[in-house]
Scaffold this active site. Structure first.
Site, mmCIF file in Angstrom:
data_model
loop_
_atom_site.group_PDB
_atom_site.id
_atom_site.type_symbol
_atom_site.label_atom_id
_atom_site.label_comp_id
_atom_site.label_asym_id
_atom_site.label_seq_id
_atom_site.Cartn_x
_atom_site.Cartn_y
_atom_site.Cartn_z
ATOM 1 C CB SER A 1 -84.761 -40.649 71.297
ATOM 2 O OG SER A 1 -83.786 -41.682 71.361
ATOM 3 C CG ASP A 2 -80.541 -36.696 67.757
ATOM 4 O OD1 ASP A 2 -79.692 -37.577 67.507
ATOM 5 O OD2 ASP A 2 -80.447 -35.539 67.320
ATOM 6 C CD1 TRP A 3 -76.704 -42.665 68.566
ATOM 7 C CD2 TRP A 3 -78.709 -42.146 67.724
ATOM 8 N NE1 TRP A 3 -77.074 -43.653 67.665
ATOM 9 C CE2 TRP A 3 -78.288 -43.362 67.141
ATOM 10 C CE3 TRP A 3 -79.951 -41.641 67.353
ATOM 11 C CZ2 TRP A 3 -79.049 -44.069 66.208
ATOM 12 C CZ3 TRP A 3 -80.722 -42.343 66.416
ATOM 13 C CH2 TRP A 3 -80.264 -43.535 65.862
ATOM 14 C CB ALA A 4 -78.237 -39.975 74.636
#
EC number: 3.2.1.21
Length: 880
Positions: free
Chosen positions: A298-301
């Site tokens: 995932s991208d961050w969060a």
């Protein structure tokens, strides 16, 4: 003792209020006629990695040998980040000490090693694409790989091929390679090879449709207080099936063919389902159709659910926490994923596949961490000593920064060479450039963008914009470059060397002084800029995406004031994309215009070398510059009452993005895609074509899958005591652990799976699949086109012939002209060379939305060879 494992729907459940019905694919895949909404179909299960014949088999053999011995907790620890600032890198996984696997280090970014000391800020992806030089694509990747390796990084978060750059105002366009999928794919594949040759795994991003930053995340005051508080969901990029395949997915296919180890899913929704839990995008398109064998992070969060994202194909959660919940110790995965496996909400086979894919990618890319290759820096402090875990001030004080200089002669030379070859000469009347010291004795330099920012260059993620442009802002920047060279430094040095009278006026608003000095100058150079970046930083009201394509710092008026007083005015545009040049492009006193993307640390050196003739310009525009701003696809800023913004501009333009739109609509641009002048003239002639392989209309059937495998350890789920938190371990409140608390009780999970959910693996690949990047036949050479090129000038130079393909006019599918080849060749004066272009089957193919496969239409094709999309010098026909 009876144990109960709670499954919280908030944490592990669907996490989205979206329809879960199955969806039949139509001509406009994703658009539901009945509801008049864009909907992503479901696709289950996640294809098991390691079943492609002859692909990554050694890596999977090693990975399976390890995973077969791991506990559930150890597998979960590979999938979940430890939390923000709970490790030296921007992303850190848990470790598996029993098998010598340390915390994996994931670090930005596409332009260099972010947030570390002594690292090089390389020319941006956009600038790199403008070189049109395949050798430099690879060399830049190798230089990046060397620096990431030297800093102890295991996974580099780049290159970027999303955004594709279809919106001129897109904030992060500069990170990727230009507004064409073919160019992006060639550049990304070479970058990936260069990185992974240096034992650093590449992570291609952002998958998919990440074309703007505004509304890319749901509203959260901790993320961006300026976001509309009514934004309940991220923007949905609504993309039709054919455009998805022929445009947005295209460079990801190149990346997978090149062996990329990981893919990052984006914040936005795609056809109204979040990217990181979009089973159609991840399970079907990426892992089934493109045969991706690595892992999806995932991208961050950007992870928006627990079990739902797991069964939809997400393999790793970064940095581990919830969106807006940094340092809370709360995660969709970690302990909650362990719970979901024990109560069988998430099949243990899915967890096995996650862990196996992660380890197989490490083996396949030779990036498996060793004891002597661990991070030697801290992303969160520049001090030599600090807390072992930055956010935990009770953790031991240790040496966190070892101040390792990762650069060498190769990396320095590569950074400068890419910067020089990326600069595009847009106008050059009266042989203004290169600057002749015999003609120019008095030189004036002006513009805020020529000199240093008064605040220095160590602003948060390169957010200092009142000086020379080196990078865009955001996580794609380097952060703490070793040094940065401004145009002022190098232009003044060259002026001194040539014994010129030189002056620099920084002021760009009070134009009295600059007008006076310009009237006495033999030449005036005006350096201007327009900047963009990532949406978490808001600069002058620009939320990442640019509010317009106007030059910053009153630059249009500055150029006008200088040009009205100096008949020999040179404008140097430094920008993160297209800008409006209409106020000065045709001004008779503006005799030369140069464009430079974000060139990195050596920006000033490269610009001065081009201006003074120390290097010849050979860059070409990787996008189209319009005469009218109405011809650009707009940024969506409308937030509907339901708080769920949608981007329908991508569907409205369909295949007609950038030059395809201008060509199809017969709109004359100011500067066309591929345009770039030189100090020499060239001749292009004698185009010939030959068939390399017979091409049928339909793809051949791919090879069968290898047998499905199992670790036969399902009995593990009957022993949750094995997952209890170790009694003798120190517990950090913010840290994300895979362990269970011993006071929980066990009950059956009550999970509502989406309609059509299944755990049954396919035995045969779909027709367009079965290989890395898709059916292997797509990657076979079908035709070869040759053309002669000759340097008619007086100096050795580099020339870029470009091949554009025109499909049969009487074909079933309306297909716009598209780039399908380019080469950069060096020619001495008078020298002639024959350049060969290879047309792959995929280059000739169109996506048939009915058959759900690539087909090659019969008919007459035309290969157009020129120096820009609208400047064709010769062509050749061939019939299939």
């Amino acid at each position: 003792m009876l144990l109960i494992l709670e499954l919280l729907v908030l944490i592990i459940g669907l996490g989205v209020a979206l329809p879960v019905q199955t969806h039949n694919l139509t001509d406009n895949q994703g658009f539901d006629e009945e509801s008049s909404q864009w909907i992503s179909p479901h696709y289950y299960p996640t294809p098991q990695g390691g079943r492609l014949q002859g692909v990554w088999q050694d890596a999977y053999t090693k990975a399976k040998a390890l995973v077969s011995q791991m506990t559930i907790v150890e597998k979960v620890n590979l999938t979940t980040g430890t939390g923000w600032q709970l490790g030296p890198c921007v992303g850190n996984t848990g470790s598996v000490p029993r098998f010598g696997i340390p915390n994996l280090c994931l670090q930005d970014g596409p332009l260099g090693v972010r947030l570390t000391d002594f690292s090089t800020g390389y020319p941006s992806g956009m600038a790199t694409g403008a070189t049109f030089n395949k050798d430099l694509f690879l060399q830049r990747g190798q230089a990046l790989g060397h620096e990431f390796n030297s800093k102890g990084v295991h996974i580099a978060l780049g290159p970027a091929v999303g955004p594709l750059g279809v919106k001129a105002r897109g904030g992060r366009n500069f990170e990727a390679f230009g507004s064409d999928p073919y160019l992006q794919g060639i550049a990304a594949a070479a970058t990936i090879k260069g990185l992974q040759e240096n034992n650093v795994m590449a992570c291609v991003k952002h998958f998919i449709g990440n074309e703007q930053d505004i509304y890319r995340q749901p509203s959260n005051s901790k993320v961006d207080p300026e976001y509309d508080p009514a934004t309940k969901e991220s923007i949905s990029a609504n993309i039709p099936d054919r455009a998805m395949h022929e445009l947005y997915l295209w460079p990801f296919a190149d990346s997978i063919r090149a062996g990329v180890g990981s893919v990052m899913c984006s914040y936005n929704r795609v056809n109204n389902t979040y990217s990181c839990e979009n089973s159609y995008m991840i399970n079907h398109l990426l892992k089934e159709e493109l045969g991706f064998q690595g892992f999806v992070v995932s991208d961050w969060a950007a992870q928006m659910s627990g079990a739902y994202s797991a069964i939809s194909g997400l393999d790793m959660s970064m940095p581990g926490e919830l969106l807006g919940g940094w340092n809370t110790g709360k995660s969709y995965w970690g302990q909650n994923l362990t719970k979901a496996v024990y109560n069988e909400t998430v099949p243990i086979e899915r967890l096995d596949d996650m862990a196996t894919r992660i380890l197989a990618a490490l083996y396949a890319t030779n990036s498996f961490p060793t004891k002597d290759r661990l991070p030697n820096f801290s992303s969160f402090t520049t001090k030599e000593y600090g807390n072992e875990f930055f956010v935990d001030k009770t953790s031991p004080v240790v040496k966190v920064n070892h101040f390792v200089d990762p650069s060498n002669d190769f990396t320095e030379d590569t950074a400068l060479k890419v910067a020089e070859e990326s600069i595009v000469l847009l106008k050059n009347e009266k042989n203004t450039l290169p600057i002749s010291p015999n003609k120019v004795r008095k030189l004036l330099l002006s513009g805020i963008a020529a000199g240093p920012d008064p605040k220095g260059y160590e602003c948060s993620d390169q957010s200092c914009v009142d000086g020379a442009l080196f990078e865009g802002w955001g996580s794609g920047s380097v952060g703490y470059p070793k040094y940065q060279v401004t145009p002022f430094e190098e232009i003044s040095a060259n002026a001194r060397k040539n014994k010129m009278q030189f002056d620099y006026i920084r002021e760009s608003f009070d134009l009295t002084q600059v007008s006076t000095v310009a009237s006495d100058a033999h030449m005036s150079i005006v350096v201007v800029s327009a900047v963009s970046g990532e949406g978490y930083l808001i600069i002058d009201g620009n939320r990442g995406d640019k509010n317009n394509v106007t030059l910053w710092h009153n630059s249009d008026n500055l150029i006008k004031a200088v040009a009205e007083n100096c008949a020999n005015t040179v404008v140097v545009i430094t920008s993160t994309g297209q800008v409006d040049v209409e106020s000065f492009a045709d001004h008779p006193n503006v005799t030369a215009i140069v464009w430079a993307g974000p060139l990195g640390d050596r920006s000033g050196t490269a610009i001065a070398n081009i201006l003074f003739g120390n290097a010849n310009p050979s860059g070409h525009l990787p996008f189209t510059v319009a005469k009218s701003n109405d011809d650009y696809i707009p940024i969506v800023t409308y937030n509907p009452p339901n708080g769920e913004p949608e981007d329908n501009t991508l569907a409205e333009h369909d295949l007609l993005v950038d030059y395809r739109y201008f060509e199809e609509k017969n709109i004359e641009p100011r500067y066309a895609f591929g345009y770039g002048l030189s100090y020499n003239e060239y001749k292009v002639s004698n185009a010939k074509v030959s068939a390399a392989k017979k091409v049928d209309e339909e793809l051949p059937q791919p090879k069968l899958y290898l047998a499905e495998y199992s670790y036969n350890k399902t009995e593990e789920i009957n022993n949750p005591e094995d997952a209890f938190f170790p009694s003798n371990a120190r517990r950090i409140q913010e840290f994300l652990y895979p362990y269970l608390d011993s006071n929980v009780t066990l009950k059956d999970g009550n999970y509502e799976y989406p309609d059509g959910y299944s755990t049954e693996q396919r035995t045969t690949p779909i027709q367009p699949g079965g290989g890395l990047g898709g059916n292997d036949a797509l990657w076979e050479v079908a035709y070869k086109v040759e053309v002669d090129v000759q340097n008619l000038g007086n100096s050795t130079d580099k020339f870029v012939p470009q091949l554009y393909l025109k499909h049969p006019e009487d074909g079933k599918f309306e297909t716009p002209v598209q780039l399908r080849g380019f080469e950069k060749v060096e020619l001495s004066p008078g020298e002639k060379k024959t350049v060969e272009f290879e047309l792959l089957r995929r280059d000739l193919s169109v996506w048939d939305t009915t058959r759900q496969s690539w087909i090659v239409e019969s008919g007459t094709y035309e290969a157009l060879i020129g120096v820009a999309v609208n400047d064709i010098k010769t062509s050749v026909l061939f019939t299939i």
